[in-house]
Write an enzyme that holds these catalytic residues in place. Structure first.
Site, short mmCIF file in Angstrom:
data_model
loop_
_atom_site.label_atom_id
_atom_site.label_comp_id
_atom_site.label_asym_id
_atom_site.label_seq_id
_atom_site.Cartn_x
_atom_site.Cartn_y
_atom_site.Cartn_z
N GLU A 1 -5.38 -8.66 0.57
CA GLU A 1 -6.06 -8.41 1.84
C GLU A 1 -7.54 -8.16 1.60
O GLU A 1 -7.90 -7.41 0.69
CB GLU A 1 -5.51 -7.18 2.59
N GLU B 1 0.78 -1.24 0.00
CA GLU B 1 0.00 0.00 0.00
C GLU B 1 0.82 1.29 0.00
O GLU B 1 0.86 2.04 0.98
CB GLU B 1 -0.98 0.00 1.19
O1 LIG Z 1 -7.06 -1.87 8.56
C1 LIG Z 1 -6.91 -3.24 8.34
C2 LIG Z 1 -5.67 -3.50 7.49
C3 LIG Z 1 -4.35 -3.18 8.22
O2 LIG Z 1 -4.29 -3.87 9.46
C4 LIG Z 1 -3.20 -3.62 7.29
O3 LIG Z 1 -1.92 -3.50 7.92
C5 LIG Z 1 -3.18 -2.74 6.04
O4 LIG Z 1 -2.47 -3.36 4.98
C6 LIG Z 1 -4.57 -2.37 5.61
N1 LIG Z 1 -4.90 -1.61 4.57
C7 LIG Z 1 -6.23 -1.38 4.61
C8 LIG Z 1 -6.98 -0.52 3.67
C9 LIG Z 1 -6.30 0.86 3.61
C10 LIG Z 1 -6.33 1.56 4.91
C11 LIG Z 1 -5.38 1.25 5.88
C12 LIG Z 1 -5.38 1.91 7.11
C13 LIG Z 1 -6.33 2.90 7.34
C14 LIG Z 1 -7.27 3.19 6.37
C15 LIG Z 1 -7.28 2.52 5.15
C16 LIG Z 1 -6.73 -2.05 5.69
N2 LIG Z 1 -5.69 -2.66 6.28
#
Ligand SMILES: OC[C@@H]1[C@@H](O)[C@H](O)[C@@H](O)c2[nH]c(CCc3ccccc3)c[n+]21
Length: 445
Positions: free
Chosen positions: A351, A163
């Site tokens: 993911e 990301e």
């Molecule tokens: O938020 C759940 C997971 C994280 O725990 C992972 O480390 C990360 O790769 C991840 N990306 C996303 C979508 C993008 C996002 C991340 C954090 C905050 C808002 C949007 C959701 N998540």
């Protein structure tokens, strides 16, 4: 009932800072997240990754759980501060942890999928400007080249970055993640250097001619929809799409930044003097697969005062504990769009998952909402495959409840519950359900 292709790759995903703990062990030095999480107010309750799921010590137990669930692959990330705790100084002990982890995975017939960078930049690099310093591409090249040399022959799938949007825009522009800056020019400079480091690592990977191994990148992609049929809302959705998606997809797959966004940003950030002539050619090095992290969609209405001329409005669908709208049909829209406008190379959903308030009752966790969330998204994944889409795998986020960045331990994404007082693991109903899906290779309705 809906069947998956025979060789569909079912996995789960985690990341180093969110699960490992052992932050001072075997030569590891602080990352920018160790520093950031200790700044008052940056994380819920002042939570840090100091202990997390203690995975550094419990990895064999956790791989035993992977085996029990029957996953075919395990996506984890490597902590850069374990490998290069100081600039230019390789740490064999740190490398040895990942060698033991990978050996244990292979012994259990689980495919290792290694993410090189999942946000835990060494603090020594942060002190030198982090991703704002163009030298970051050299630090990252040294790091990734060493990984390819040490474990390139036992890791069949490499993901350069998790990301870039989060590691740049969320971290240097919005300020919610480490290092917590709020400067959009910095955010775009960081994004450029992260993308450039991706391209350099792909070049190194190709030059080393590592057999039986593939390399790609993981992007978080959020389909943007207009709040109404008004023309201005369609414009807002286009800019939201550029902000979240095209700013990264276009350099990687088209070798150029999106012109509409350059025009929009120019007023705010001035000249794009950080882009050198040869950069986009390096960034758009051919890759073997695209990783997509999908969670939800965004719905936007026009807003003259915002940098990207739009503001998010709440969607009509049910929400997860993160407040994110549950919109599995948007995953289908996204996959179709990527296939049509960008690439039909292999795609992996690297993911997808949901946080819900989990309750433990006599060592059981009945997380039906999480089962429904994953089931609905997998159904749309199958629909895309049945359309001829080149979707090759799905990694559920996450194996374990873990450190959810600014939300600390207040949000649980795991299919395995972690009692952080005792470090006890409890398979939630969703883990049992996922085991069945993998075993039968199909979704019951
Ligand atoms: O938020 C759940 C997971 C994280 O725990 C992972 O480390 C990360 O790769 C991840 N990306 C996303 C979508 C993008 C996002 C991340 C954090 C905050 C808002 C949007 C959701 N998540």
């Amino acid at each position: 009932m809906a069947n998956f292709p025979k060789d569909f790759l079912f996995g789960v995903a985690t990341s180093s800072y969110q699960i490992e703990g052992a932050v001072n062990e075997d030569g590891r030095t602080p990352s920018i997240w160790d520093t950031f999480s200790k700044i008052k107010g940056k994380t819920y309750n002042g939570d840090t990754g100091d202990i997390a799921c203690d995975h550094y010590h419990r990895y064999k137990e956790d791989i035993g759980i992977l085996k029990e669930i029957g996953v075919k692959a395990y996506r984890f990330s490597i902590a850069w501060p374990r490998i290069y705790p100081e600039k230019g100084k390789f740490n064999q002990k740190g490398m040895d942890f990942y060698k033991k982890l990978i050996d244990e995975l292979l012994k259990n017939n689980i495919k290792p999928v290694a993410t090189i960078y999942h946000w835990d930049l060494p603090q020594w690099a942060g002190d030198l400007g982090g991703w704002l310093n163009r030298d970051s591409i050299y630090w990252y090249s040294e790091y990734s080249q060493k990984l390819f040399k040490e474990i390139g022959d036992v890791v069949p799938m490499w993901i350069t970055h998790n990301e870039p949007w989060c590691a740049s825009i969320l971290s240097y522009g919005i300020g919610e993640h480490a290092p917590g800056h709020k400067d959009y020019r910095e955010a775009l400079i960081a994004a450029h250097h992260i993308l450039l480091s991706h391209g350099e690592a792909v070049k190194i990977f190709r030059d080393m001619n590592i057999k039986e191994s593939q390399i790609g990148i993981t992007l978080n992609l959020t389909p943007a929809y207009p709040a109404t049929e008004k023309e201005e809302d369609y414009l807002a959705a286009k800019y939201a799409d550029g902000f979240s998606n095209r700013w990264f997809l276009d350099p990687i797959f088209k070798g150029k930044y999106p012109v509409d966004m350059i025009e929009l940003y120019k007023k705010e950030i001035g000249e794009f003097d950080f882009i050198k002539n040869e950069d986009l050619g390096i960034i758009s090095q051919p890759i073997d697969f695209l990783g997509i992290n999908f969670y939800s969609r965004s719905i936007v209405k026009y807003d003259e005062n915002s940098l990207i001329k739009g503001e998010a409005v709440e969607g009509p669908g049910k929400k997860t504990d993160m407040g994110w709208e549950i919109s599995p049909e948007s995953l289908y829209d996204l996959l179709k769009r990527i296939d049509k406008e960008y690439t039909n190379m292999p795609i992996y959903i690297t993911e997808n998952g949901a946080a819900f308030k989990d309750i433990v009752n006599k060592d059981e966790v009945h997380d039906q909402e999480r089962i429904e969330y994953v089931k609905e998204h997998l159904k749309y994944a199958i629909k895309f495959i049945e359309d001829g889409g080149n979707l090759k795998g799905y990694f559920l986020w996450s194996l374990l409840d873990n450190f959810e960045w600014a939300y600390g331990y207040s949000k649980r994404f795991g299919i395995v519950y972690v009692d952080f007082e005792t470090q006890k693991r409890i398979l939630k109903d969703s883990a049992i359900w996922y085991k069945e899906v993998i075993n039968k290779n199909l979704i019951d309705n």
